[in-house]
Design a protein around this motif. Sequence first.
Motif, PDB file in Angstrom:
ATOM      1  N   LYS C 166       1.066  -1.197  -0.565  1.00 47.82           N
ATOM      2  CA  LYS C 166      -0.221   0.247  -0.001  1.00 47.82           C
ATOM      3  C   LYS C 166       0.588   0.895  -0.459  1.00 47.82           C
ATOM      4  CE  LYS C 166      -2.505  -1.207   4.145  1.00 47.82           C
ATOM      5  NZ  LYS C 166      -2.459  -2.895   4.252  1.00 47.82           N
ATOM      6  N   VAL C 167       0.632   2.075  -0.807  1.00 42.42           N
ATOM      7  CA  VAL C 167       1.135   3.588  -1.587  1.00 42.42           C
ATOM      8  C   VAL C 167       0.488   4.683  -0.847  1.00 42.42           C
ATOM      9  CG1 VAL C 167       3.438   1.736  -2.415  1.00 42.42           C
ATOM     10  CG2 VAL C 167       2.030   3.769  -3.236  1.00 42.42           C
ATOM     11  N   ALA C 168       1.640   5.473  -0.365  1.00 41.36           N
ATOM     12  CA  ALA C 168       0.707   6.496  -0.456  1.00 41.36           C
ATOM     13  C   ALA C 168       1.170   8.033  -2.078  1.00 41.36           C
ATOM     14  CB  ALA C 168       0.586   6.939   0.681  1.00 41.36           C
ATOM     15  N   ILE C 169       0.695   8.541  -2.462  1.00 40.44           N
ATOM     16  CA  ILE C 169       1.137   9.911  -3.156  1.00 40.44           C
ATOM     17  C   ILE C 169       0.548  11.412  -2.559  1.00 40.44           C
ATOM     18  CG2 ILE C 169       1.579  10.511  -5.186  1.00 40.44           C
ATOM     19  CD1 ILE C 169       1.315   7.617  -6.497  1.00 40.44           C
ATOM     20  N   VAL C 170       1.763  12.078  -1.665  1.00 44.25           N
ATOM     21  CA  VAL C 170       1.102  12.837  -0.952  1.00 44.25           C
ATOM     22  C   VAL C 170       1.621  14.555  -1.793  1.00 44.25           C
ATOM     23  CG1 VAL C 170       1.322  14.216   0.947  1.00 44.25           C
ATOM     24  CG2 VAL C 170       0.983  12.057   0.814  1.00 44.25           C
ATOM     25  N   GLY C 171       0.764  15.044  -2.082  1.00 42.49           N
ATOM     26  CA  GLY C 171       0.908  16.531  -2.944  1.00 42.49           C
ATOM     27  C   GLY C 171      -0.327  17.172  -3.921  1.00 42.49           C
ATOM     28  N   ASP C 172       1.441  17.952  -4.814  1.00 44.20           N
ATOM     29  CA  ASP C 172       0.270  18.497  -5.876  1.00 44.20           C
ATOM     30  C   ASP C 172       0.231  18.072  -6.321  1.00 44.20           C
ATOM     31  OD1 ASP C 172      -0.105  20.010  -8.021  1.00 44.20           O
ATOM     32  OD2 ASP C 172       1.318  21.810  -7.649  1.00 44.20           O
ATOM     33  N   ILE C 173      -0.428  16.555  -6.953  1.00 39.89           N
ATOM     34  CA  ILE C 173      -0.289  16.035  -8.030  1.00 39.89           C
ATOM     35  C   ILE C 173      -1.271  16.406  -8.871  1.00 39.89           C
ATOM     36  CG2 ILE C 173      -1.321  13.551  -8.507  1.00 39.89           C
ATOM     37  CD1 ILE C 173      -2.331  12.770  -5.485  1.00 39.89           C
ATOM     38  N   ARG C 174      -2.307  17.113  -8.911  1.00 41.36           N
ATOM     39  CA  ARG C 174      -2.227  17.842 -10.046  1.00 41.36           C
ATOM     40  C   ARG C 174      -1.394  18.403 -11.093  1.00 41.36           C
ATOM     41  NH1 ARG C 174      -7.256  21.871 -10.008  1.00 41.36           N
ATOM     42  NH2 ARG C 174      -7.560  22.121 -12.380  1.00 41.36           N
ATOM     43  N   HIS C 175      -0.040  19.180 -10.745  1.00 42.84           N
ATOM     44  CA  HIS C 175       0.749  19.316 -11.846  1.00 42.84           C
ATOM     45  C   HIS C 175       1.801  18.590 -11.553  1.00 42.84           C
ATOM     46  CE1 HIS C 175      -1.737  23.067 -10.042  1.00 42.84           C
ATOM     47  NE2 HIS C 175      -1.801  23.724 -11.506  1.00 42.84           N
ATOM     48  N   SER C 176       1.963  17.312 -11.326  1.00 45.26           N
ATOM     49  CA  SER C 176       3.230  16.622 -11.603  1.00 45.26           C
ATOM     50  C   SER C 176       3.160  15.343 -12.247  1.00 45.26           C
ATOM     51  CB  SER C 176       3.079  15.920  -9.496  1.00 45.26           C
ATOM     52  OG  SER C 176       4.221  15.014  -9.618  1.00 45.26           O
ATOM     53  N   ARG C 177       4.085  16.250 -13.105  1.00 42.39           N
ATOM     54  CA  ARG C 177       4.351  14.849 -13.877  1.00 42.39           C
ATOM     55  C   ARG C 177       5.260  14.013 -13.541  1.00 42.39           C
ATOM     56  NH1 ARG C 177       8.620  19.157 -16.568  1.00 42.39           N
ATOM     57  NH2 ARG C 177       9.882  19.374 -15.282  1.00 42.39           N
ATOM     58  N   VAL C 178       5.912  14.155 -12.022  1.00 43.56           N
ATOM     59  CA  VAL C 178       6.380  12.786 -11.247  1.00 43.56           C
ATOM     60  C   VAL C 178       5.798  11.401 -10.880  1.00 43.56           C
ATOM     61  CG1 VAL C 178       7.550  12.440  -9.296  1.00 43.56           C
ATOM     62  CG2 VAL C 178       8.504  14.397 -10.691  1.00 43.56           C
ATOM     63  N   ALA C 179       4.115  12.604 -10.534  1.00 43.86           N
ATOM     64  CA  ALA C 179       3.471  11.299 -10.082  1.00 43.86           C
ATOM     65  C   ALA C 179       2.549  10.706 -11.144  1.00 43.86           C
ATOM     66  CB  ALA C 179       2.006  12.425  -9.259  1.00 43.86           C
ATOM     67  N   ARG C 180       2.493  11.150 -11.882  1.00 46.08           N
ATOM     68  CA  ARG C 180       1.479  10.977 -13.676  1.00 46.08           C
ATOM     69  C   ARG C 180       2.783   9.043 -13.620  1.00 46.08           C
ATOM     70  NH1 ARG C 180      -0.481  15.506 -13.510  1.00 46.08           N
ATOM     71  NH2 ARG C 180      -2.218  15.472 -13.855  1.00 46.08           N
ATOM     72  N   SER C 181       3.546   9.836 -14.016  1.00 43.84           N
ATOM     73  CA  SER C 181       5.008   8.877 -14.616  1.00 43.84           C
ATOM     74  C   SER C 181       5.091   7.058 -13.121  1.00 43.84           C
ATOM     75  CB  SER C 181       6.073   9.355 -14.474  1.00 43.84           C
ATOM     76  OG  SER C 181       6.093   9.481 -15.848  1.00 43.84           O
ATOM     77  N   LEU C 202      -4.916  21.039  -5.182  1.00 42.73           N
ATOM     78  CA  LEU C 202      -4.118  20.473  -6.048  1.00 42.73           C
ATOM     79  C   LEU C 202      -4.243  18.648  -6.239  1.00 42.73           C
ATOM     80  CD1 LEU C 202      -1.295  21.640  -3.498  1.00 42.73           C
ATOM     81  CD2 LEU C 202      -2.429  22.409  -6.153  1.00 42.73           C
ATOM     82  N   LEU C 203      -5.567  18.440  -6.391  1.00 42.03           N
ATOM     83  CA  LEU C 203      -5.904  17.497  -7.120  1.00 42.03           C
ATOM     84  C   LEU C 203      -6.283  17.274  -8.630  1.00 42.03           C
ATOM     85  CD1 LEU C 203      -7.860  16.054  -4.459  1.00 42.03           C
ATOM     86  CD2 LEU C 203      -5.051  14.778  -4.415  1.00 42.03           C
ATOM     87  N   PRO C 204      -6.083  16.252  -9.743  1.00 42.09           N
ATOM     88  CA  PRO C 204      -6.258  15.934 -10.968  1.00 42.09           C
ATOM     89  C   PRO C 204      -7.720  16.297 -10.832  1.00 42.09           C
ATOM     90  CG  PRO C 204      -4.945  14.391 -10.269  1.00 42.09           C
ATOM     91  CD  PRO C 204      -4.826  15.268  -9.284  1.00 42.09           C
ATOM     92  N   ASP C 205      -8.056  16.743 -11.900  1.00 35.41           N
ATOM     93  CA  ASP C 205      -9.972  16.386 -11.856  1.00 35.41           C
ATOM     94  C   ASP C 205     -10.483  15.196 -13.243  1.00 35.41           C
ATOM     95  OD1 ASP C 205      -9.100  18.401 -14.153  1.00 35.41           O
ATOM     96  OD2 ASP C 205     -10.201  19.816 -13.200  1.00 35.41           O
ATOM     97  N   ASP C 206      -9.007  15.297 -13.587  1.00 34.82           N
ATOM     98  CA  ASP C 206      -9.074  14.460 -14.761  1.00 34.82           C
ATOM     99  C   ASP C 206      -9.243  12.604 -14.398  1.00 34.82           C
ATOM    100  OD1 ASP C 206      -7.244  13.555 -14.057  1.00 34.82           O
ATOM    101  OD2 ASP C 206      -5.377  14.977 -15.988  1.00 34.82           O
ATOM    102  N   ALA C 207      -8.837  11.775 -15.285  1.00 35.86           N
ATOM    103  CA  ALA C 207      -8.749  10.571 -14.861  1.00 35.86           C
ATOM    104  C   ALA C 207      -7.371   9.971 -13.879  1.00 35.86           C
ATOM    105  CB  ALA C 207      -8.798   9.701 -16.486  1.00 35.86           C
TER     106      ALA C 207
END
Lengths: 313, 313, 313
Positions: C166-181, C202-207
């Motif tokens: 189980k992992v958590a991704i925390v922060g500005d996911i919306r603008h983050s290419r790091v989070a997406r990868s 800061l959360l994305p509103d897409d898929a």
Amino acid sequence: MNLQSSEDGRLRHLLTLEGLPRAALVALLDRAQAFLDGHGAADPRMALAGTAVCTLFFEPSTRTRLSFQRAAQRLGADVLGFDASTSSTSKGETALDTLRNIEAMGVRGFVVRHREDGAAAMLAACAAHDTAVVNAGDGRSAHPTQGLLDVLTLRQAKGADFSRLKVAIVGDIRHSRVARSELHALRTLGIGEVRACGPTGLLPDDATLDGCIVGSDLDAALDGVDAVFMLRLQRERMVEGLVSSLEDYHRDYGLTAVRLRRAAPDAVVLHPGPMNRGVEISDEVADGPQSLVLRQVANGVVVRMAVLETLLA
Amino acid sequence: MNLQSSEDGRLRHLLTLEGLPRAALVALLDRAQAFLDGHGAADPRMALAGTAVCTLFFEPSTRTRLSFQRAAQRLGADVLGFDASTSSTSKGETALDTLRNIEAMGVRGFVVRHREDGAAAMLAACAAHDTAVVNAGDGRSAHPTQGLLDVLTLRQAKGADFSRLKVAIVGDIRHSRVARSELHALRTLGIGEVRACGPTGLLPDDATLDGCIVGSDLDAALDGVDAVFMLRLQRERMVEGLVSSLEDYHRDYGLTAVRLRRAAPDAVVLHPGPMNRGVEISDEVADGPQSLVLRQVANGVVVRMAVLETLLA
Amino acid sequence: MNLQSSEDGRLRHLLTLEGLPRAALVALLDRAQAFLDGHGAADPRMALAGTAVCTLFFEPSTRTRLSFQRAAQRLGADVLGFDASTSSTSKGETALDTLRNIEAMGVRGFVVRHREDGAAAMLAACAAHDTAVVNAGDGRSAHPTQGLLDVLTLRQAKGADFSRLKVAIVGDIRHSRVARSELHALRTLGIGEVRACGPTGLLPDDATLDGCIVGSDLDAALDGVDAVFMLRLQRERMVEGLVSSLEDYHRDYGLTAVRLRRAAPDAVVLHPGPMNRGVEISDEVADGPQSLVLRQVANGVVVRMAVLETLLA
């Protein structure tokens, strides 16, 4: 200018193509072609192994700098980069002190770009006896490796007998070191006919175009030519009032596919880059089958290898 | 400062010449001289092959950076350049995080320049056990490779027995890391006499000049000396009101040919560069037969080779 | 996106981890691990000897650039650096013309960073058939080598069976290419559970977060997780009104030692750097025993070696 050759005729610096003997010029082209064909040397990496080359740029230029850097790398040289914008010249040191200092570090080759005419020659005149200076563009005077790569590109396309060829040089010839080096090389190689074309304000008022057919009508200049050497338009020319607008310039001096049809059917198009697409050249021509623009870039690396090897090996 | 040596006396970092044992200092000079004489190693290129060195410059300096880069190249090291002006420190990262990150990339040698006193030592204190830090200038504190190259240059000119020599250090000693490292090295090598000369406002008010003959009369300071160590005048000193004008400074503290005649006939002149010609030194002296300025630059490369090899090989 | 693979499944470019087959992804991780373990090759220096790689950065990034440069050096490649801030793009050249020009110089590998989504893919689509493009970060879209190094780091810490994690991704996911990868890689490797946590703005509103447990309560997100992937907070977010203050952000989304106790006792913490200490992460966590931040940096070099070798050797 005898500064660039020693008494026994050996090339010591490459400052200008003006006055460079035809044999020396052709030898550089032949050597560049050999590197391109992959039979330049058993191991080109050994040619300058242990030799250090410094790109000494007092005026920014990414492409020319990278091309020289790549050429030096392929010959196995160590490359040091000096960029005047972050350098101690801002602390008041002269270009000559900078060269002498880097020279004292054991660097033997200098690739110099400077906005002042004669800067590379001045540095060469003051350099140590085993230092070689390559002019990578000084003021409006000369850009000899660009001239070399342009005629190498033309030779590949049209063969070595330039006396049968008609070429047009189009654009801001007045301020162009590229045009001057092209003219020097073309004359030395016995070009049949050179037509120089640009708006009156961008034509030189000195002896630069002696022997050329000079005019301001692009259609006439293109008529039946075998090659078109386009020049880059510096946007500063508008500020200076030498060009009224980019649109006007494109209308009168932009090379479009329609216009290019006035040239010979197998005419080729050269441009030193970076291109102002939609200004001096249209996308269609820049990316079209007659464009040798990328071939020029590839030739630039091997020409610079030939020059560095000749001066330093 | 024991940070720079391990318990068994091996040099781990080079942060300052203060307290560096005489044997260690002489060993670096001897090694540098061997590189200069061409018998440094069978193949110096193998000394640091595969080792990565990073120039970590938080303050710009073209010449020192190029000198270290050339030294690392000649030892076969890979060089990475970090320039704080385009770096993530602008994103708020600390110098220490920057070092640790580049260290984690497998880089073992760091050449650090920073405007704050003690910055290189702080980084060395926090670095991994097999990381070596070379101070390439921190604040007003130290510039040890400059001090080394200066005494190597003096030794070449005057021989290894410094006890017979009288030298003058002239200029803005107060703000000069170069002067401090020169003083450390000269003392360690048993210099006979050091005269420190500059306008009162540019003389240090701490223990920097202990044991020196301190004064503000340049003619007196030069009288009969064997060597003159000139310092660069930072133009900021005028803004700060420490110097009234460049003209006044030149009149009182500029080394001219006339003035130099007060020194011993075979006296030598050193300057760390870049020179303010016409301010602290005249052209005639800078380019004259007693000037060792370019010799210093050449010595800089081999001194840095000796340091990098000692720390990393 | 099939642009990055040839018909026979060979990787031609690395543009995104989205859709990269699991076997290809695992092969890259295995190869990186082999380089790390020192059995990557008899002599890694020969892998890309004579091959030229250009770091083509239209957006500044010291760390990523140095990491790629080090990777290329370790494989024996020649590295050319292109920095858009001093380049001819300021003269109006397009990114594509820049790539084509450097390509014509004989450069085969391009490491591209650009602020626009899809820039690397656009360049790859237009590149020559034997040119390889590595996306080093484009807009908010992807930063595939960061994703790879993050899952390699996780695999080293927790083993290859991600389905139990189980992992958590925390922060500005919306603008983050790091989070997406990271999300792409974690899904491909069959991660058990991903919790995405950040302030609503800061959360994305897409898929992007399909399949994740999404929320804005950090304590809940951390509960029992095996790994925390922290993201960097761009300070611009405050200007845009998406974050009220750094203090508020730290209070609500900063990872502190106290908070980290909610995670599994042996949970690990990752951060792509540079860290905003005291904002998204406290010093205590950043430098603490659960932090793998420097391990990530070390893994970055070998991951990039694996990618460059796979694309270019």
